[in-house]
Motif scaffolding. Structure first.
Motif, PDB file in Angstrom:
ATOM      1  N   LEU A   5      13.298   9.201 -32.314  1.00  0.00           N
ATOM      2  CA  LEU A   5      14.316  10.188 -32.523  1.00  0.00           C
ATOM      3  C   LEU A   5      15.759   9.376 -33.097  1.00  0.00           C
ATOM      4  CD1 LEU A   5      13.650  12.587 -29.761  1.00  0.00           C
ATOM      5  CD2 LEU A   5      13.341  13.031 -31.964  1.00  0.00           C
ATOM      6  N   LYS A   6      16.104   8.170 -32.290  1.00  0.00           N
ATOM      7  CA  LYS A   6      17.336   7.364 -32.590  1.00  0.00           C
ATOM      8  C   LYS A   6      17.209   7.150 -33.935  1.00  0.00           C
ATOM      9  CE  LYS A   6      17.489   5.074 -28.883  1.00  0.00           C
ATOM     10  NZ  LYS A   6      18.225   3.873 -27.671  1.00  0.00           N
ATOM     11  N   GLU A   7      16.064   6.580 -34.389  1.00  0.00           N
ATOM     12  CA  GLU A   7      15.937   6.014 -35.879  1.00  0.00           C
ATOM     13  C   GLU A   7      16.244   7.264 -36.852  1.00  0.00           C
ATOM     14  OE1 GLU A   7      16.176   3.494 -37.483  1.00  0.00           O
ATOM     15  OE2 GLU A   7      15.697   4.123 -39.485  1.00  0.00           O
ATOM     16  N   ALA A   8      15.628   8.422 -36.372  1.00  0.00           N
ATOM     17  CA  ALA A   8      15.903   9.767 -37.450  1.00  0.00           C
ATOM     18  C   ALA A   8      17.256  10.049 -37.436  1.00  0.00           C
ATOM     19  CB  ALA A   8      15.004  10.927 -36.984  1.00  0.00           C
ATOM     20  N   PHE A   9      18.025  10.085 -36.368  1.00  0.00           N
ATOM     21  CA  PHE A   9      19.331  10.235 -36.149  1.00  0.00           C
ATOM     22  C   PHE A   9      20.463   9.143 -37.007  1.00  0.00           C
ATOM     23  CE2 PHE A   9      23.694   9.284 -34.579  1.00  0.00           C
ATOM     24  CZ  PHE A   9      24.076  10.554 -34.596  1.00  0.00           C
ATOM     25  N   ARG A  10      19.837   7.775 -36.870  1.00  0.00           N
ATOM     26  CA  ARG A  10      20.699   6.904 -37.559  1.00  0.00           C
ATOM     27  C   ARG A  10      20.536   6.931 -39.012  1.00  0.00           C
ATOM     28  NH1 ARG A  10      19.987   3.195 -40.519  1.00  0.00           N
ATOM     29  NH2 ARG A  10      17.843   3.171 -40.678  1.00  0.00           N
ATOM     30  N   ARG A  11      19.446   7.261 -39.674  1.00  0.00           N
ATOM     31  CA  ARG A  11      19.433   7.520 -41.023  1.00  0.00           C
ATOM     32  C   ARG A  11      20.178   8.588 -41.793  1.00  0.00           C
ATOM     33  NH1 ARG A  11      13.665   7.477 -40.180  1.00  0.00           N
ATOM     34  NH2 ARG A  11      13.432   9.676 -40.488  1.00  0.00           N
ATOM     35  N   ARG A  12      20.449   9.785 -40.624  1.00  0.00           N
ATOM     36  CA  ARG A  12      21.519  10.771 -41.125  1.00  0.00           C
ATOM     37  C   ARG A  12      22.795  10.876 -40.585  1.00  0.00           C
ATOM     38  NH1 ARG A  12      16.199  12.520 -39.450  1.00  0.00           N
ATOM     39  NH2 ARG A  12      15.185  13.477 -41.332  1.00  0.00           N
ATOM     40  N   ASP A  13      23.179   9.742 -39.795  1.00  0.00           N
ATOM     41  CA  ASP A  13      24.560   9.748 -39.196  1.00  0.00           C
ATOM     42  C   ASP A  13      25.640   9.869 -40.040  1.00  0.00           C
ATOM     43  OD1 ASP A  13      26.711   8.993 -37.550  1.00  0.00           O
ATOM     44  OD2 ASP A  13      25.705   7.184 -36.870  1.00  0.00           O
ATOM     45  N   LEU A  14      26.527  10.759 -39.988  1.00  0.00           N
ATOM     46  CA  LEU A  14      27.772  11.102 -40.645  1.00  0.00           C
ATOM     47  C   LEU A  14      28.938  10.595 -39.963  1.00  0.00           C
ATOM     48  CD1 LEU A  14      27.365  14.357 -42.317  1.00  0.00           C
ATOM     49  CD2 LEU A  14      26.759  12.170 -43.648  1.00  0.00           C
ATOM     50  N   LEU A  15      28.883  10.430 -38.824  1.00  0.00           N
ATOM     51  CA  LEU A  15      30.100  10.232 -38.047  1.00  0.00           C
ATOM     52  C   LEU A  15      30.481   8.530 -37.897  1.00  0.00           C
ATOM     53  CD1 LEU A  15      32.274  11.511 -36.658  1.00  0.00           C
ATOM     54  CD2 LEU A  15      30.886  11.382 -34.493  1.00  0.00           C
ATOM     55  N   THR A  16      29.616   7.624 -37.780  1.00  0.00           N
ATOM     56  CA  THR A  16      29.486   6.274 -37.987  1.00  0.00           C
ATOM     57  C   THR A  16      30.365   6.047 -39.272  1.00  0.00           C
ATOM     58  OG1 THR A  16      27.714   5.895 -36.344  1.00  0.00           O
ATOM     59  CG2 THR A  16      28.541   3.813 -37.652  1.00  0.00           C
ATOM     60  N   GLY A  17      31.337   5.107 -39.120  1.00  0.00           N
ATOM     61  CA  GLY A  17      32.396   4.645 -40.106  1.00  0.00           C
ATOM     62  C   GLY A  17      33.331   5.607 -40.616  1.00  0.00           C
ATOM     63  N   ALA A  18      33.539   6.737 -39.779  1.00  0.00           N
ATOM     64  CA  ALA A  18      34.407   7.641 -40.043  1.00  0.00           C
ATOM     65  C   ALA A  18      35.630   7.468 -38.946  1.00  0.00           C
ATOM     66  CB  ALA A  18      34.028   9.164 -39.985  1.00  0.00           C
ATOM     67  N   ARG A  19      36.897   7.841 -39.462  1.00  0.00           N
ATOM     68  CA  ARG A  19      37.888   7.690 -38.335  1.00  0.00           C
ATOM     69  C   ARG A  19      37.840   9.280 -37.531  1.00  0.00           C
ATOM     70  NH1 ARG A  19      41.507   3.976 -37.838  1.00  0.00           N
ATOM     71  NH2 ARG A  19      42.757   5.367 -36.813  1.00  0.00           N
ATOM     72  N   ALA A  20      38.119   9.212 -36.316  1.00  0.00           N
ATOM     73  CA  ALA A  20      37.829  10.501 -35.663  1.00  0.00           C
ATOM     74  C   ALA A  20      38.621  10.618 -34.316  1.00  0.00           C
ATOM     75  CB  ALA A  20      36.251  10.600 -35.259  1.00  0.00           C
ATOM     76  N   VAL A  21      38.937  11.674 -33.867  1.00  0.00           N
ATOM     77  CA  VAL A  21      39.421  11.613 -32.383  1.00  0.00           C
ATOM     78  C   VAL A  21      38.416  12.161 -31.406  1.00  0.00           C
ATOM     79  CG1 VAL A  21      41.226  12.863 -31.047  1.00  0.00           C
ATOM     80  CG2 VAL A  21      41.873  12.340 -33.574  1.00  0.00           C
ATOM     81  N   LEU A  22      38.111  11.700 -30.483  1.00  0.00           N
ATOM     82  CA  LEU A  22      37.157  11.911 -29.420  1.00  0.00           C
ATOM     83  C   LEU A  22      37.871  12.446 -28.090  1.00  0.00           C
ATOM     84  CD1 LEU A  22      34.489   9.090 -29.849  1.00  0.00           C
ATOM     85  CD2 LEU A  22      34.611  11.225 -31.153  1.00  0.00           C
ATOM     86  N   ARG A  23      37.222  13.180 -27.328  1.00  0.00           N
ATOM     87  CA  ARG A  23      37.825  13.591 -26.095  1.00  0.00           C
ATOM     88  C   ARG A  23      36.767  13.212 -25.060  1.00  0.00           C
ATOM     89  NH1 ARG A  23      39.083  18.758 -26.437  1.00  0.00           N
ATOM     90  NH2 ARG A  23      41.262  18.308 -27.045  1.00  0.00           N
ATOM     91  N   HIS A  24      37.191  12.458 -23.897  1.00  0.00           N
ATOM     92  CA  HIS A  24      36.411  12.246 -22.885  1.00  0.00           C
ATOM     93  C   HIS A  24      37.164  12.270 -21.649  1.00  0.00           C
ATOM     94  CE1 HIS A  24      34.670   9.427 -19.759  1.00  0.00           C
ATOM     95  NE2 HIS A  24      33.491  10.238 -20.124  1.00  0.00           N
ATOM     96  N   ASP A  25      36.822  12.894 -20.455  1.00  0.00           N
ATOM     97  CA  ASP A  25      37.246  12.942 -19.266  1.00  0.00           C
ATOM     98  C   ASP A  25      38.954  13.334 -19.257  1.00  0.00           C
ATOM     99  OD1 ASP A  25      37.363  12.720 -16.519  1.00  0.00           O
ATOM    100  OD2 ASP A  25      37.447  10.580 -16.400  1.00  0.00           O
ATOM    101  N   GLY A  26      39.140  14.494 -20.405  1.00  0.00           N
ATOM    102  CA  GLY A  26      40.744  14.676 -20.451  1.00  0.00           C
ATOM    103  C   GLY A  26      41.636  14.141 -21.405  1.00  0.00           C
TER     104      GLY A  26
END
Ligand code: BTN
Length: 273
Positions: A207-228
């Motif tokens: 499943l992780k390999e299937a995700f890696r092939r389609r992953d659009l977020l890696t390489g992008a700039r983003a804002v993540l939220r964790h623990d507030g």
């Protein structure tokens, strides 16, 4: 294209469930409802058990992740096709499963939705972590995992026959028919049942390999939220079973997949999380 009527859904979906069960899949029973608020809530009301597949012809108050609404595109949107009458345009289905690690359920459901879309589109799609399925920069399918100690409810919505969208969704949503695949919702659900069965049986590494092939977020700039707290930076790696690595101005952080959400993405094609 004429629409396969609701009367055919119970037999066709039951047959798909039986095929999956015979192949070792987790499903036992298909339940078809004419109109529901949300298939997630219907599963609770019906006292659904692991193995139940709850499909709705029409869903009026679909829910998305992070408290958002999930619109089937029917409200305010143009009818799919004159010959289709007023049949709703989207797939709304909840797969009731035994509880397991939420990261794995989110991953396997996202890959199953991506595979079902690809089967009809005939070309690869992208996945924006955790499980938004993206075609031509717009969202075509989404996944909502809710679980307690007894039941996991894995809800999947796929846009199938929408020809237009309310103004606020027009730039960010797409359907199979808009992407060039004219297919009936029942056929998409049959494909989804076998895709989910295969993904449920797959190892985390597959499943992780299937995700890696389609992953659009890696390489992008983003804002993540964790623990507030919010973290802005470049996503440099995602392990959907463990965490996301983000390079921020203050250094590299690894944020847990189970409790992190995407606030914003700055990349071509999709800017809203
Ligand atoms: C998301 O992208 O935010 C998740 C969308 C999940 C929508 C599906 S449709 C079937 C099930 N019932 C719901 O109310 N939501 C999920």
């Amino acid at each position: 294209m004429s629409v396969i009527p609701l009367e055919q859904w119970p037999d066709r979906l039951s047959a798909a469930v039986i095929r999956a069960a015979a192949g070792g899949g987790p499903f036992r029973r298909a339940v078809v409802l004419r109109e529901v608020d949300s298939t997630q809530d219907a599963a609770l009301r019906l006292n659904a058990a692991p193995g139940d597949v709850i499909a709705a012809w029409e869903q009026t108050r679909g829910r998305g992740r992070l408290g958002r609404a999930w619109s089937s595109g029917a409200r305010g949107a143009a009818p799919a096709q004159a010959s289709d009458g007023d049949a709703p345009p989207g797939v709304a289905v909840t797969f009731v499963l035994a509880p397991e690690r939420s990261e794995r359920l989110a991953l396997l459901a996202g890959i199953a939705a991506a595979e079902a879309v690809e089967a009809h589109l005939g070309r690869p799609v992208g996945v924006k972590w955790p499980n938004d399925v993206i075609v031509d920069g717009r969202k075509i399918a989404g996944v909502l995992v809710e679980q307690d100690r007894v039941l996991a409810r894995v809800g999947i919505g796929i846009n199938v026959r929408q020809r237009d969208w309310p103004a606020d969704l027009r730039a960010i949503a797409i359907s199979l028919s808009q992407a060039g695949a004219c297919v009936d919702r029942l056929v998409v659900m049959e494909t989804l049942i076998s895709a989910l069965w295969r993904c449920w049986m797959a190892t985390n590494d597959v499943l992780k390999e299937a995700f890696r092939r389609r992953d659009l977020l890696t390489g992008a700039r983003a804002v993540l939220r964790h623990d507030g707290r919010e973290y802005e930076g470049l996503i440099i790696g995602i392990d959907p079973m463990t965490g996301l690595t983000i390079e921020t101005a203050k250094g590299r952080q690894v944020l847990p997949a189970a409790t992190t959400s995407v606030v914003q993405v700055q990349a071509d094609g999709f800017t809203r999380a």
